[in-house]
Scaffold this active site. Structure first.
Site, PDB file in Angstrom:
ATOM      1  N   LYS A  89     -46.404 -10.396 112.405  1.00 14.43           N
ATOM      2  CA  LYS A  89     -45.490  -9.105 112.833  1.00 14.43           C
ATOM      3  C   LYS A  89     -46.502  -8.075 112.933  1.00 14.43           C
ATOM      4  O   LYS A  89     -46.372  -7.239 113.847  1.00 14.43           O
ATOM      5  CB  LYS A  89     -44.724  -9.014 111.559  1.00 14.43           C
ATOM      6  CG  LYS A  89     -43.817 -10.038 111.174  1.00 14.43           C
ATOM      7  CD  LYS A  89     -43.041  -9.742 109.980  1.00 14.43           C
ATOM      8  CE  LYS A  89     -43.683  -9.721 108.435  1.00 14.43           C
ATOM      9  NZ  LYS A  89     -44.261 -10.998 108.111  1.00 14.43           N
TER      10      LYS A  89
ATOM     11  N   ARG B  79     -36.493  -6.728 104.160  1.00 14.58           N
ATOM     12  CA  ARG B  79     -36.644  -8.200 103.769  1.00 14.58           C
ATOM     13  C   ARG B  79     -35.525  -8.940 102.882  1.00 14.58           C
ATOM     14  O   ARG B  79     -35.745 -10.056 102.127  1.00 14.58           O
ATOM     15  CB  ARG B  79     -37.949  -7.954 102.589  1.00 14.58           C
ATOM     16  CG  ARG B  79     -39.118  -7.806 103.515  1.00 14.58           C
ATOM     17  CD  ARG B  79     -40.311  -8.265 102.915  1.00 14.58           C
ATOM     18  NE  ARG B  79     -41.437  -7.438 103.103  1.00 14.58           N
ATOM     19  CZ  ARG B  79     -42.700  -7.841 103.435  1.00 14.58           C
ATOM     20  NH1 ARG B  79     -42.860  -9.086 103.103  1.00 14.58           N
ATOM     21  NH2 ARG B  79     -43.579  -7.286 103.985  1.00 14.58           N
TER      22      ARG B  79
ATOM     23  N   ARG C 178     -57.367 -14.419 107.811  1.00 12.25           N
ATOM     24  CA  ARG C 178     -57.309 -13.104 108.382  1.00 12.25           C
ATOM     25  C   ARG C 178     -58.161 -12.109 107.670  1.00 12.25           C
ATOM     26  O   ARG C 178     -58.682 -12.206 106.571  1.00 12.25           O
ATOM     27  CB  ARG C 178     -55.907 -12.808 107.831  1.00 12.25           C
ATOM     28  CG  ARG C 178     -55.644 -11.056 107.863  1.00 12.25           C
ATOM     29  CD  ARG C 178     -54.009 -10.695 107.978  1.00 12.25           C
ATOM     30  NE  ARG C 178     -53.479 -11.067 106.721  1.00 12.25           N
ATOM     31  CZ  ARG C 178     -52.152 -10.938 106.606  1.00 12.25           C
ATOM     32  NH1 ARG C 178     -51.241 -10.539 107.395  1.00 12.25           N
ATOM     33  NH2 ARG C 178     -51.673 -11.182 105.135  1.00 12.25           N
TER      34      ARG C 178
ATOM     35  N   ARG D 193     -57.407  -9.719 102.347  1.00 13.49           N
ATOM     36  CA  ARG D 193     -56.521  -8.899 101.265  1.00 13.49           C
ATOM     37  C   ARG D 193     -56.323  -9.616 100.051  1.00 13.49           C
ATOM     38  O   ARG D 193     -56.462 -11.125 100.026  1.00 13.49           O
ATOM     39  CB  ARG D 193     -55.243  -8.972 102.151  1.00 13.49           C
ATOM     40  CG  ARG D 193     -54.936  -7.705 102.759  1.00 13.49           C
ATOM     41  CD  ARG D 193     -53.600  -7.738 103.769  1.00 13.49           C
ATOM     42  NE  ARG D 193     -52.562  -8.191 103.308  1.00 13.49           N
ATOM     43  CZ  ARG D 193     -51.298  -8.321 104.092  1.00 13.49           C
ATOM     44  NH1 ARG D 193     -51.217  -7.781 105.150  1.00 13.49           N
ATOM     45  NH2 ARG D 193     -49.948  -8.629 103.280  1.00 13.49           N
TER      46      ARG D 193
ATOM     47  N   ARG E  98     -45.073 -15.645  98.438  1.00 11.96           N
ATOM     48  CA  ARG E  98     -44.776 -14.801  99.266  1.00 11.96           C
ATOM     49  C   ARG E  98     -43.691 -15.595 100.288  1.00 11.96           C
ATOM     50  O   ARG E  98     -42.763 -15.289 100.855  1.00 11.96           O
ATOM     51  CB  ARG E  98     -45.836 -14.146 100.152  1.00 11.96           C
ATOM     52  CG  ARG E  98     -46.474 -13.075  99.516  1.00 11.96           C
ATOM     53  CD  ARG E  98     -47.920 -12.854  99.917  1.00 11.96           C
ATOM     54  NE  ARG E  98     -48.009 -12.085 100.933  1.00 11.96           N
ATOM     55  CZ  ARG E  98     -49.241 -12.510 101.933  1.00 11.96           C
ATOM     56  NH1 ARG E  98     -50.164 -13.054 101.211  1.00 11.96           N
ATOM     57  NH2 ARG E  98     -49.320 -12.132 103.009  1.00 11.96           N
TER      58      ARG E  98
HETATM   59  P1  AP5 Z   1     -50.267 -11.058 110.632  1.00  9.98           P
HETATM   60  O1  AP5 Z   1     -49.968 -10.158 112.073  1.00  9.98           O
HETATM   61  O2  AP5 Z   1     -51.348 -10.058 109.797  1.00  9.98           O
HETATM   62  O3  AP5 Z   1     -49.395 -11.537 110.074  1.00  9.98           O
HETATM   63  P2  AP5 Z   1     -47.910 -10.879 109.461  1.00  9.98           P
HETATM   64  O4  AP5 Z   1     -46.724 -11.711 110.106  1.00  9.98           O
HETATM   65  O5  AP5 Z   1     -48.220  -9.152 109.529  1.00  9.98           O
HETATM   66  O6  AP5 Z   1     -48.072 -11.085 108.060  1.00  9.98           O
HETATM   67  P3  AP5 Z   1     -48.126 -10.471 106.486  1.00  9.98           P
HETATM   68  O7  AP5 Z   1     -49.018 -11.280 105.572  1.00  9.98           O
HETATM   69  O8  AP5 Z   1     -48.929  -9.070 106.725  1.00  9.98           O
HETATM   70  O9  AP5 Z   1     -46.699 -10.178 106.066  1.00  9.98           O
HETATM   71  P4  AP5 Z   1     -46.697  -9.905 104.662  1.00  9.98           P
HETATM   72  O10 AP5 Z   1     -45.144  -9.741 104.915  1.00  9.98           O
HETATM   73  O11 AP5 Z   1     -46.872 -10.736 103.769  1.00  9.98           O
HETATM   74  O12 AP5 Z   1     -47.163  -8.629 104.193  1.00  9.98           O
HETATM   75  P5  AP5 Z   1     -46.805  -7.327 104.180  1.00  9.98           P
HETATM   76  O13 AP5 Z   1     -48.110  -6.540 104.597  1.00  9.98           O
HETATM   77  O14 AP5 Z   1     -45.853  -6.732 105.070  1.00  9.98           O
HETATM   78  O15 AP5 Z   1     -51.101 -12.286 111.184  1.00  9.98           O
HETATM   79  C1  AP5 Z   1     -51.712 -13.152 110.353  1.00  9.98           C
HETATM   80  C2  AP5 Z   1     -53.025 -13.696 110.800  1.00  9.98           C
HETATM   81  O16 AP5 Z   1     -52.602 -14.666 111.805  1.00  9.98           O
HETATM   82  C3  AP5 Z   1     -54.051 -12.710 111.247  1.00  9.98           C
HETATM   83  O17 AP5 Z   1     -55.171 -13.188 111.108  1.00  9.98           O
HETATM   84  C4  AP5 Z   1     -53.790 -12.892 112.824  1.00  9.98           C
HETATM   85  O18 AP5 Z   1     -55.068 -12.611 113.492  1.00  9.98           O
HETATM   86  C5  AP5 Z   1     -53.450 -14.365 112.934  1.00  9.98           C
HETATM   87  N1  AP5 Z   1     -52.587 -14.473 114.160  1.00  9.98           N
HETATM   88  C6  AP5 Z   1     -51.173 -13.740 114.226  1.00  9.98           C
HETATM   89  N2  AP5 Z   1     -50.618 -14.345 115.268  1.00  9.98           N
HETATM   90  C7  AP5 Z   1     -51.324 -15.228 115.735  1.00  9.98           C
HETATM   91  C8  AP5 Z   1     -51.112 -16.428 116.802  1.00  9.98           C
HETATM   92  N3  AP5 Z   1     -50.002 -16.121 117.575  1.00  9.98           N
HETATM   93  N4  AP5 Z   1     -51.965 -17.323 116.732  1.00  9.98           N
HETATM   94  C9  AP5 Z   1     -53.023 -17.519 115.986  1.00  9.98           C
HETATM   95  N5  AP5 Z   1     -53.315 -16.734 115.169  1.00  9.98           N
HETATM   96  C10 AP5 Z   1     -52.409 -15.353 115.074  1.00  9.98           C
HETATM   97  O19 AP5 Z   1     -46.584  -6.939 102.761  1.00  9.98           O
HETATM   98  C11 AP5 Z   1     -47.497  -6.987 101.561  1.00  9.98           C
HETATM   99  C12 AP5 Z   1     -46.639  -6.643 100.369  1.00  9.98           C
HETATM  100  O20 AP5 Z   1     -46.009  -5.222 100.289  1.00  9.98           O
HETATM  101  C13 AP5 Z   1     -45.465  -7.381  99.898  1.00  9.98           C
HETATM  102  O21 AP5 Z   1     -46.062  -8.768  99.423  1.00  9.98           O
HETATM  103  C14 AP5 Z   1     -44.796  -6.677  98.987  1.00  9.98           C
HETATM  104  O22 AP5 Z   1     -45.351  -6.628  97.762  1.00  9.98           O
HETATM  105  C15 AP5 Z   1     -44.827  -5.263  99.572  1.00  9.98           C
HETATM  106  N6  AP5 Z   1     -43.817  -4.842 100.635  1.00  9.98           N
HETATM  107  C16 AP5 Z   1     -44.076  -4.818 102.026  1.00  9.98           C
HETATM  108  N7  AP5 Z   1     -42.580  -4.342 102.375  1.00  9.98           N
HETATM  109  C17 AP5 Z   1     -41.885  -4.655 101.368  1.00  9.98           C
HETATM  110  C18 AP5 Z   1     -40.192  -4.756 101.313  1.00  9.98           C
HETATM  111  N8  AP5 Z   1     -39.668  -4.462 102.528  1.00  9.98           N
HETATM  112  N9  AP5 Z   1     -39.701  -4.787 100.415  1.00  9.98           N
HETATM  113  C19 AP5 Z   1     -40.258  -5.237  99.127  1.00  9.98           C
HETATM  114  N10 AP5 Z   1     -41.755  -5.207  98.932  1.00  9.98           N
HETATM  115  C20 AP5 Z   1     -42.330  -4.984 100.274  1.00  9.98           C
END
Ligand code: AP5
Length: 210
Positions: free
Chosen positions: A13, A85, A124, A152, A163
């Site tokens: 994402k 979410r 990552r 991270r 998660r």
């Molecule tokens: P990346 O693009 O970083 O993945 P992502 O889908 O963004 O996953 P996240 O882990 O960031 O999502 P998340 O939901 O856990 O964390 P968030 O920051 O939102 O890609 C991952 C890796 O794969 C990278 O290394 C990339 O290079 C590689 N990659 C990507 N595409 C690829 C491909 N096609 N092929 C090969 N490699 C690839 O949230 C963090 C925390 O914040 C949550 O746990 C929670 O505590 C809080 N939070 C955030 N939003 C909310 C909400 N709405 N409600 C409640 N708590 C929330």
């Protein structure tokens, strides 16, 4: 463009949102980045959300909804990454958009199996200098990004597993929620990064639409 990127942790994402934002000139709104910025600032709100973040738990709905709303008000064209979410957040988003007279164009669900996701998350790294996301093997940083490259806290194995569990339980049902509203588009996120970007642009809009 007013688009939600939905998908499990590691589906890409953040990676796709930053590529699409560059291409179409939309604002990338990541609730995860907002949470991490609050934690880094040492604010009261940051202290309140740190423990949830580090354990891989969701921050309480009322807190995250308020955080997301202030960013939505500031941009006309956006890509929402990590929000909503669960159904309560989806309903809060609908209400917030009604209030400002906007509507969603599409919800893009990025799909990839859990075993691929764990491998992606453990490799990552994020540049502290530019904020860009990379992967040690699949998407290494270019030479002009000097980093340092940070792993991270919530990319530890226990937190990753927690998660993904929460995703399947609370977030994945949103696919049906948005399919019922005629907004859902599904994209195969197991493909290479540039191909996933092209597939998204092919379904939700082109550069010259911006
Ligand atoms: P990346 O693009 O970083 O993945 P992502 O889908 O963004 O996953 P996240 O882990 O960031 O999502 P998340 O939901 O856990 O964390 P968030 O920051 O939102 O890609 C991952 C890796 O794969 C990278 O290394 C990339 O290079 C590689 N990659 C990507 N595409 C690829 C491909 N096609 N092929 C090969 N490699 C690839 O949230 C963090 C925390 O914040 C949550 O746990 C929670 O505590 C809080 N939070 C955030 N939003 C909310 C909400 N709405 N409600 C409640 N708590 C929330």
């Amino acid at each position: 463009m007013r688009v939600i990127l939905l998908g499990p942790q590691g589906a890409g994402k953040g990676t796709q949102a930053q590529r699409l934002a560059d291409r179409v000139g939309a604002t990338h709104i990541s609730t995860g980045d907002i949470v991490r910025a609050e934690i880094k600032s040492g604010s009261e709100l940051g202290k309140k959300v740190q423990d949830y973040n580090d354990r891989g738990e969701l921050v309480p709905d009322e807190v995250i909804v308020e955080m997301a709303k202030s960013y939505l008000d500031d941009a006309d064209s956006w890509l929402l990454d990590g929000f909503p979410r669960n159904e309560a957040q989806a309903e809060a988003l609908e209400e917030a958009l009604d209030e400002i007279g906007e509507k969603l164009d599409a919800v893009v669900a990025l799909e990839a199996p859990d075993d691929a996701l764990v491998e992606r998350l453990s490799g990552r790294r994020q540049s502290q200098a530019t904020g860009k996301i990379y992967h040690v093997e699949y998407d290494p940083p270019p030479e002009d990004d000097e980093g340092p490259f940070i792993q991270r806290k919530d990319d530890a194995e226990d937190a990753i597993r927690r998660r993904l569990e929460i995703y399947h339980d609370q977030t994945e049902p949103l696919k049906d929620y948005y399919a019922d509203r005629g907004l859902l588009i599904t994209v195969d996120a197991e493909q290479e990064i540039p191909k996933v970007t092209e597939d998204i642009l092919g379904t939700v809009g082109r550069e010259d639409d911006a």
